[in-house]
Design a protein around this motif. Structure first.
Motif, PDB file in Angstrom:
ATOM      1  N   VAL A 177      14.662  27.631  29.172  1.00  0.00           N
ATOM      2  CA  VAL A 177      14.937  28.837  29.936  1.00  0.00           C
ATOM      3  C   VAL A 177      15.650  28.486  31.238  1.00  0.00           C
ATOM      4  CG1 VAL A 177      13.902  30.768  31.173  1.00  0.00           C
ATOM      5  CG2 VAL A 177      12.974  30.063  28.951  1.00  0.00           C
ATOM      6  N   GLN A 178      16.735  29.181  31.503  1.00  0.00           N
ATOM      7  CA  GLN A 178      17.467  28.991  32.755  1.00  0.00           C
ATOM      8  C   GLN A 178      18.037  30.303  33.245  1.00  0.00           C
ATOM      9  OE1 GLN A 178      20.373  25.750  33.133  1.00  0.00           O
ATOM     10  NE2 GLN A 178      19.750  25.092  31.081  1.00  0.00           N
ATOM     11  N   LEU A 179      18.066  30.457  34.556  1.00  0.00           N
ATOM     12  CA  LEU A 179      18.818  31.513  35.212  1.00  0.00           C
ATOM     13  C   LEU A 179      19.774  30.805  36.161  1.00  0.00           C
ATOM     14  CD1 LEU A 179      16.029  34.092  36.157  1.00  0.00           C
ATOM     15  CD2 LEU A 179      17.700  34.303  34.333  1.00  0.00           C
ATOM     16  N   GLN A 180      21.052  31.042  35.984  1.00  0.00           N
ATOM     17  CA  GLN A 180      22.065  30.370  36.801  1.00  0.00           C
ATOM     18  C   GLN A 180      22.806  31.404  37.630  1.00  0.00           C
ATOM     19  OE1 GLN A 180      24.527  28.071  34.153  1.00  0.00           O
ATOM     20  NE2 GLN A 180      22.907  26.583  33.718  1.00  0.00           N
ATOM     21  N   ALA A 181      22.600  31.342  38.938  1.00  0.00           N
ATOM     22  CA  ALA A 181      23.229  32.293  39.855  1.00  0.00           C
ATOM     23  C   ALA A 181      24.487  31.698  40.454  1.00  0.00           C
ATOM     24  CB  ALA A 181      22.254  32.661  40.960  1.00  0.00           C
ATOM     25  N   SER A 182      25.461  32.568  40.700  1.00  0.00           N
ATOM     26  CA  SER A 182      26.701  32.129  41.328  1.00  0.00           C
ATOM     27  C   SER A 182      27.353  33.314  42.018  1.00  0.00           C
ATOM     28  CB  SER A 182      27.646  31.528  40.283  1.00  0.00           C
ATOM     29  OG  SER A 182      27.981  32.486  39.304  1.00  0.00           O
ATOM     30  N   GLY A 183      28.389  33.028  42.818  1.00  0.00           N
ATOM     31  CA  GLY A 183      29.194  34.093  43.398  1.00  0.00           C
ATOM     32  C   GLY A 183      29.016  34.329  44.881  1.00  0.00           C
ATOM     33  N   GLY A 184      28.110  33.614  45.512  1.00  0.00           N
ATOM     34  CA  GLY A 184      27.947  33.800  46.943  1.00  0.00           C
ATOM     35  C   GLY A 184      29.134  33.257  47.711  1.00  0.00           C
ATOM     36  N   GLY A 185      29.155  33.523  49.009  1.00  0.00           N
ATOM     37  CA  GLY A 185      30.239  33.031  49.849  1.00  0.00           C
ATOM     38  C   GLY A 185      30.232  33.702  51.197  1.00  0.00           C
ATOM     39  N   LEU A 186      31.319  33.483  51.923  1.00  0.00           N
ATOM     40  CA  LEU A 186      31.492  34.053  53.258  1.00  0.00           C
ATOM     41  C   LEU A 186      32.468  35.224  53.170  1.00  0.00           C
ATOM     42  CD1 LEU A 186      31.234  33.959  56.368  1.00  0.00           C
ATOM     43  CD2 LEU A 186      33.101  32.274  56.356  1.00  0.00           C
ATOM     44  N   VAL A 187      32.087  36.338  53.752  1.00  0.00           N
ATOM     45  CA  VAL A 187      32.937  37.529  53.712  1.00  0.00           C
ATOM     46  C   VAL A 187      32.792  38.271  55.034  1.00  0.00           C
ATOM     47  CG1 VAL A 187      31.151  38.967  52.654  1.00  0.00           C
ATOM     48  CG2 VAL A 187      33.568  39.514  52.275  1.00  0.00           C
ATOM     49  N   GLN A 188      33.836  38.983  55.412  1.00  0.00           N
ATOM     50  CA  GLN A 188      33.750  39.795  56.633  1.00  0.00           C
ATOM     51  C   GLN A 188      33.015  41.097  56.357  1.00  0.00           C
ATOM     52  OE1 GLN A 188      37.836  40.226  58.031  1.00  0.00           O
ATOM     53  NE2 GLN A 188      37.457  38.596  59.539  1.00  0.00           N
ATOM     54  N   ALA A 189      32.452  41.651  57.384  1.00  0.00           N
ATOM     55  CA  ALA A 189      31.780  42.943  57.255  1.00  0.00           C
ATOM     56  C   ALA A 189      32.736  43.972  56.662  1.00  0.00           C
ATOM     57  CB  ALA A 189      31.278  43.411  58.615  1.00  0.00           C
ATOM     58  N   GLY A 190      32.216  44.757  55.719  1.00  0.00           N
ATOM     59  CA  GLY A 190      33.038  45.727  55.015  1.00  0.00           C
ATOM     60  C   GLY A 190      33.618  45.207  53.723  1.00  0.00           C
ATOM     61  N   GLY A 191      33.529  43.904  53.512  1.00  0.00           N
ATOM     62  CA  GLY A 191      34.067  43.283  52.317  1.00  0.00           C
ATOM     63  C   GLY A 191      33.129  43.367  51.130  1.00  0.00           C
ATOM     64  N   SER A 192      33.539  42.710  50.045  1.00  0.00           N
ATOM     65  CA  SER A 192      32.797  42.765  48.787  1.00  0.00           C
ATOM     66  C   SER A 192      32.616  41.373  48.203  1.00  0.00           C
ATOM     67  CB  SER A 192      33.553  43.624  47.769  1.00  0.00           C
ATOM     68  OG  SER A 192      33.704  44.950  48.211  1.00  0.00           O
ATOM     69  N   LEU A 193      31.545  41.222  47.461  1.00  0.00           N
ATOM     70  CA  LEU A 193      31.294  40.032  46.657  1.00  0.00           C
ATOM     71  C   LEU A 193      30.627  40.471  45.370  1.00  0.00           C
ATOM     72  CD1 LEU A 193      29.776  37.420  49.170  1.00  0.00           C
ATOM     73  CD2 LEU A 193      31.973  37.223  47.994  1.00  0.00           C
ATOM     74  N   ARG A 194      30.771  39.659  44.319  1.00  0.00           N
ATOM     75  CA  ARG A 194      30.036  39.906  43.089  1.00  0.00           C
ATOM     76  C   ARG A 194      29.236  38.667  42.728  1.00  0.00           C
ATOM     77  NH1 ARG A 194      31.952  41.459  36.940  1.00  0.00           N
ATOM     78  NH2 ARG A 194      32.564  39.264  36.900  1.00  0.00           N
ATOM     79  N   LEU A 195      27.943  38.850  42.631  1.00  0.00           N
ATOM     80  CA  LEU A 195      27.057  37.777  42.200  1.00  0.00           C
ATOM     81  C   LEU A 195      26.849  37.878  40.696  1.00  0.00           C
ATOM     82  CD1 LEU A 195      24.271  37.917  44.960  1.00  0.00           C
ATOM     83  CD2 LEU A 195      26.487  36.757  45.008  1.00  0.00           C
ATOM     84  N   SER A 196      26.700  36.717  40.059  1.00  0.00           N
ATOM     85  CA  SER A 196      26.415  36.654  38.635  1.00  0.00           C
ATOM     86  C   SER A 196      25.135  35.876  38.402  1.00  0.00           C
ATOM     87  CB  SER A 196      27.560  35.958  37.888  1.00  0.00           C
ATOM     88  OG  SER A 196      28.767  36.654  38.042  1.00  0.00           O
ATOM     89  N   CYS A 197      24.399  36.286  37.389  1.00  0.00           N
ATOM     90  CA  CYS A 197      23.188  35.565  36.997  1.00  0.00           C
ATOM     91  C   CYS A 197      23.222  35.436  35.481  1.00  0.00           C
ATOM     92  CB  CYS A 197      21.949  36.313  37.449  1.00  0.00           C
ATOM     93  SG  CYS A 197      20.402  35.546  36.923  1.00  0.00           S
ATOM     94  N   ALA A 198      23.492  34.236  35.002  1.00  0.00           N
ATOM     95  CA  ALA A 198      23.535  33.978  33.569  1.00  0.00           C
ATOM     96  C   ALA A 198      22.154  33.520  33.110  1.00  0.00           C
ATOM     97  CB  ALA A 198      24.584  32.917  33.254  1.00  0.00           C
ATOM     98  N   ALA A 199      21.634  34.183  32.089  1.00  0.00           N
ATOM     99  CA  ALA A 199      20.286  33.906  31.592  1.00  0.00           C
ATOM    100  C   ALA A 199      20.364  33.252  30.224  1.00  0.00           C
ATOM    101  CB  ALA A 199      19.497  35.206  31.510  1.00  0.00           C
TER     102      ALA A 199
END
Length: 128
Positions: free
Chosen positions: A2-24
């Motif tokens: 069993v694994q959960l692998q998270a990714s997608g974090g980073g640095l962004v300015q206020a008002g911006g967007s990011l998408r996180l992923s979690c592969a199970a």
């Protein structure tokens, strides 16, 4: 395994967007709620959002409602990769935290003490 692998974090300015992923990997997706917690420096880990693959319902903390969207790609159930996404829009400096994906058995509350599987954290930093 069993694994959960998270990714997608980073640095962004206020008002911006990011998408996180979690592969199970390695468990029956329909038997769990999959979602996200976050932990900011010197604060308790808090629930952000979760998703029930069995009934396709989504849940959000008030602090992120209207800005974050949780969704999933389900390829198949046991043994195959399933991915849950957290689309984060209109980010604010107070969203800065380490984000953790987690799996809680269906029928349990989505709380840290009920988590059966944790992914590694991914850092989201929102600058003002």
């Amino acid at each position: 395994d069993v694994q959960l692998q998270a990714s997608g974090g980073g640095l962004v300015q206020a008002g911006g967007s990011l998408r996180l992923s979690c592969a199970a990997f390695g468990f029956t997706f329909d038997d769990y709620h999959i979602g996200w917690f976050r932990q900011a420096p010197r604060k308790e880990r808090e629930w952000v959002s979760d998703f029930s693959n069995s009934d396709r319902r989504t849940y959000y903390a008030d602090s992120v409602k209207g800005r974050f969207t949780i969704s999933s790609d389900t390829i198949s159930s046991a043994g195959a990769k399933n991915t849950v996404y957290l689309q984060m829009n209109s980010l604010k400096p107070e969203d800065t935290a380490v984000y953790y994906c987690a799996a809680v058995p269906v029928g349990s509350y989505f709380r840290p003490q009920d988590v059966e599987y944790w992914g590694q954290g991914t850092l989201v930093t929102v600058s003002s």
